[in-house]
Design a protein around this motif. Structure first.
Motif, short mmCIF file in Angstrom:
data_model
loop_
_atom_site.label_atom_id
_atom_site.label_comp_id
_atom_site.label_asym_id
_atom_site.label_seq_id
_atom_site.Cartn_x
_atom_site.Cartn_y
_atom_site.Cartn_z
N UNK A 131 -1.48 -3.75 -3.27
CA UNK A 131 -1.70 -2.44 -2.67
C UNK A 131 -2.12 -2.55 -1.21
N UNK A 132 -2.81 -3.66 -0.88
CA UNK A 132 -3.11 -3.91 0.54
C UNK A 132 -1.81 -4.12 1.31
N UNK A 133 -0.86 -4.83 0.68
CA UNK A 133 0.43 -5.07 1.35
C UNK A 133 1.19 -3.77 1.57
N UNK A 134 1.00 -2.81 0.69
CA UNK A 134 1.71 -1.53 0.84
C UNK A 134 0.99 -0.60 1.81
N UNK A 135 -0.32 -0.46 1.61
CA UNK A 135 -1.04 0.61 2.30
C UNK A 135 -2.05 0.12 3.34
N UNK A 136 -2.23 -1.22 3.46
CA UNK A 136 -3.19 -1.73 4.43
C UNK A 136 -2.71 -1.52 5.85
N UNK A 137 -3.58 -1.87 6.83
CA UNK A 137 -3.25 -1.64 8.24
C UNK A 137 -1.93 -2.32 8.62
N UNK A 138 -1.69 -3.51 8.03
CA UNK A 138 -0.46 -4.23 8.34
C UNK A 138 0.62 -3.99 7.30
N UNK A 139 0.37 -3.08 6.37
CA UNK A 139 1.29 -2.88 5.25
C UNK A 139 2.48 -2.00 5.62
N UNK A 140 3.39 -1.86 4.63
CA UNK A 140 4.60 -1.08 4.85
C UNK A 140 4.30 0.35 5.33
N UNK A 141 3.38 1.00 4.62
CA UNK A 141 3.07 2.39 4.97
C UNK A 141 1.85 2.49 5.88
N UNK A 142 1.31 1.34 6.31
CA UNK A 142 0.10 1.32 7.11
C UNK A 142 0.19 2.16 8.37
N UNK A 143 1.20 1.91 9.23
CA UNK A 143 1.30 2.68 10.48
C UNK A 143 1.43 4.18 10.24
N UNK A 145 0.38 5.89 7.62
CA UNK A 145 -0.89 6.41 7.12
C UNK A 145 -1.89 6.56 8.27
N UNK A 146 -1.88 5.57 9.18
CA UNK A 146 -2.80 5.64 10.31
C UNK A 146 -2.47 6.82 11.22
N UNK A 147 -1.17 7.03 11.45
CA UNK A 147 -0.74 8.14 12.31
C UNK A 147 -1.15 9.48 11.71
N UNK A 148 -1.16 9.56 10.39
CA UNK A 148 -1.53 10.82 9.74
C UNK A 148 -2.98 10.85 9.30
N UNK A 149 -3.73 9.80 9.71
CA UNK A 149 -5.16 9.76 9.43
C UNK A 149 -5.48 9.80 7.93
N UNK A 150 -4.68 9.08 7.15
CA UNK A 150 -4.97 8.98 5.72
C UNK A 150 -5.44 7.56 5.44
N UNK A 151 -6.57 7.45 4.77
CA UNK A 151 -7.06 6.11 4.41
C UNK A 151 -6.85 5.87 2.93
N UNK A 152 -6.17 4.78 2.61
CA UNK A 152 -5.98 4.41 1.21
C UNK A 152 -6.76 3.15 0.90
N UNK A 153 -6.52 2.12 1.74
CA UNK A 153 -7.24 0.86 1.54
C UNK A 153 -8.62 0.98 2.18
N UNK A 154 -9.61 0.37 1.57
CA UNK A 154 -11.02 0.51 1.95
C UNK A 154 -11.47 1.96 1.81
#
Lengths: 301, 280
Positions: A131-143, A145-154
């Motif tokens: 899930x870190x690989x998918x949603x983390x800062x370096x993950x597939x959906x990371x950028x 999620x960051x652009x939309x200000x959604x936090x999944x990991x941590x």
């Protein structure tokens, strides 16, 4: 069950014969019992007792102070929230999966069952990592999620996702064998009598599987509340925010606050005992029902 | 409303909905996330991948993880068989309580088990203090890891072997006894062959669980590199150093091992079912 009724009446002394011919020497019997009891006491009972002993060692005041502390309360709340989401979600999945698998024939069924069991064979650490690989800062959906200000990991969503993953198979694997043995006849009868699909499910299938369902839910809940590895990878260990009870135990323990760590741990141990109690109750209850009701007997609903 | 023809005529509704939802949810929660690990690793060349997963520290962690898991599962195979036998065949006070307690490792959170075992086996703990005079250290050594893995694997062997012992046909044992076999011969030649597939399945399940275990081990292990550092912990260490590539490569190794274990377990279960089908 049926074998005993179909078998011709055997002479009573057979019971006495069994004891002598196919029983162990009493010394060996008690040796085996002794070995079992010592092994179980050493590995199961003593650790369990130790949790409560350590928790209460410094007195009841310290115990309740540790539980009433804001971070502990936040951890308890988060644990309840996570289990409150993960268990119902997996319950719906478990019912859908067992309906498809137990009531219908299709190709690739055994592969599907294996895939449903897959999360049990994956290390919890790997479960968190994916899930870190998918949603983390370096993950597939990371950028994104960051652009939309959604936090999944941590954050809480990551904890919920990791918990859903590790508790994924519980309900399904309890229900599939149960529904397979029950067959389709009762549902077919309901449909012939004019019930709709949903009516059939609610009034016929659900009452038949209720104990198995509860059994799966209890085990699923115990794991959801107690999961440590997967949750620790995605949580970020932010006190008061992303710490579940097991993570809170770890932090307290690593800070050498042993009494407080064991106090929170004792709540989880209590949960385990309640889980085992309910599990035994359901096992007793279903065995009881089976003994009273032959399969063909009409069920009162 | 009949999306796919079933083998036998089936009037029950909801096949498309339930199977569709099952597949959708399975992909969303399990298959797509798991594939992420493999796709991430595919960006590495084989040499890079091999370089990450074969450093001495990593190899030491494999040896420890497998060695301790094998020993833990082995202990459970021996004692689990005895416990299952005792629970089915004998009656004694406290038996039902003991039976219910077998599942404790399933119900007790691993972190709780971890700190409880560490407290017990530390040098000032209840059990650790008894062993210390003999120079035996358990907590923060490889022995401690074996203890933790024995704890978490305990229910697997008991719960797979127990139903098979329940279904054993007493007549076979009576026949063996009346033909002059000793009780030990009967056990080795009549009983053991029947329960062997289940015993191996339980062993494999306990082994698979132990290999991936983290929570109960980290507290008692001491986590010294090259000595008491298990592979899952190494993944966490790499993640904490933001070495995502390294963590993922190790995760792929563990996933491949998990898949192999799953295959072995399925084959064992298939064997056990076939054996059970022939016996009855």
């Amino acid at each position: 069950m049926s074998a005993t009724t179909t078998r011709p009446a055997s002479p009573a002394p057979a019971v006495a014969l069994k004891r002598t011919a196919t029983g162990e020497h009493p010394a060996i019997k008690w040796l085996l019992i002794g070995v079992s009891v010592v092994f179980m006491v050493l590995f199961l009972i003593i650790p369990l007792v130790a949790v409560f002993f350590e928790a209460l060692k410094k007195g009841v005041d310290v115990y309740f102070a540790a539980l009433a502390e804001p971070d502990a309360l936040a951890a308890i709340k988060l644990t309840l929230l996570v289990a409150g989401i993960a268990v119902p979600v997996n319950l719906v999945f478990g019912v859908a999966a067992s309906w498809a698998i137990a009531k219908f024939d299709f190709r690739g069924k055994s592969l599907l069952i294996t895939l449903i069991d897959l999360p049990f064979s994956v290390s919890p650490i790997v479960a968190g990592l994916i899930y870190v690989l998918l949603f983390g800062a370096q993950g597939w959906f990371g950028p994104w999620l960051q652009a939309n200000d959604v936090k999944v990991i941590f954050a809480v969503p990551g904890i919920v996702l990791a918990t859903i993953f590790v508790t994924f198979p519980f309900v399904a694997r309890e229900l599939i064998p149960l529904m397979e043995t029950q067959g389709n006849e009762e549902e077919e009868a309901a449909l012939v009598l004019g019930a709709t699909g949903w009516q059939t499910f609610w009034k016929v299938t659900l009452p038949n599987i209720k104990w198995g369902l509860l059994y799966g839910v209890i085990l699923c809940n115990a794991r959801a509340m107690g999961e440590f590895g997967a949750v620790s990878v995605v949580s970020g260990h932010i006190r008061g925010q992303t710490n579940t009870m097991p993570l809170h135990v770890e932090i307290l323990y690593n800070e050498y606050q042993f009494a407080a760590a064991f106090a929170v741990a004792s709540l989880l141990a209590l949960l385990a005992l309640v889980t085992l109690g309910l599990k035994s109750f359901i096992e007793w209850k279903t065995r009881h029902e089976h003994a009273v009701l032959p399969l063909e007997a009409p069920r009162q609903t | 409303m009949n999306p796919r023809p079933a083998k036998r005529h089936n009037v029950l509704p909801g096949f498309g909905l339930s199977l569709g939802y099952t597949l959708f949810y399975l992909c969303l929660i399990v298959l797509i996330p798991l594939s992420a690990a493999f796709i991430r690793t595919a960006s590495l060349s084989w040499e890079q991948f091999w370089g990450i997963v074969s450093t001495p520290r990593v190899v030491a962690s494999y040896q420890l993880t497998f060695g301790a898991s094998l020993i833990g599962a082995g202990i459970n195979a021996v004692f689990g068989l005895i416990v299952a036998w005792v629970l089915v065949r004998y009656s004694f006070p406290g038996k039902r309580l003991l039976d219910a307690m077998v599942d404790l490792p399933f119900a007790l959170p691993t972190a709780v088990a971890g700190i409880a075992l560490t407290g017990l086996y530390a040098q000032n703990g209840w059990i650790g203090a008894l062993l210390a005079p003999y120079g035996i250290k358990v907590a923060f050594t490889q022995l401690g890891i074996i203890v933790a893995l024995t704890f978490i694997g305990l229910p697997f062997v008991v719960r797979t072997v127990q139903p098979v012992i329940e279904d054993l046909e007493r007549e076979l044992e009576e026949a063996a006894a009346s033909l002059g076999a000793t009780r030990w011969q009967t056990f080795m030649n009549v009983i053991l062959p029947v329960i062997l597939p289940a015993l191996l399945t339980g062993f494999a399940l306990a082994l698979a669980r132990a290999i991936g275990e983290y929570g109960s081990v980290v507290f008692i292990a001491g986590n010294i590199p090259m000595q008491t550092e298990i592979t899952p912990l190494l993944i966490i260490t790499k993640l904490e150093q933001y070495d995502y590539v390294g963590a993922t490569a190790l995760a792929v190794v563990m996933l491949v091992i998990s898949f192999c274990m799953l295959l072995v377990i399925n084959l064992l279960q298939w064997w056990a079912n076939r054996r059970a089908g022939r016996e009855s």
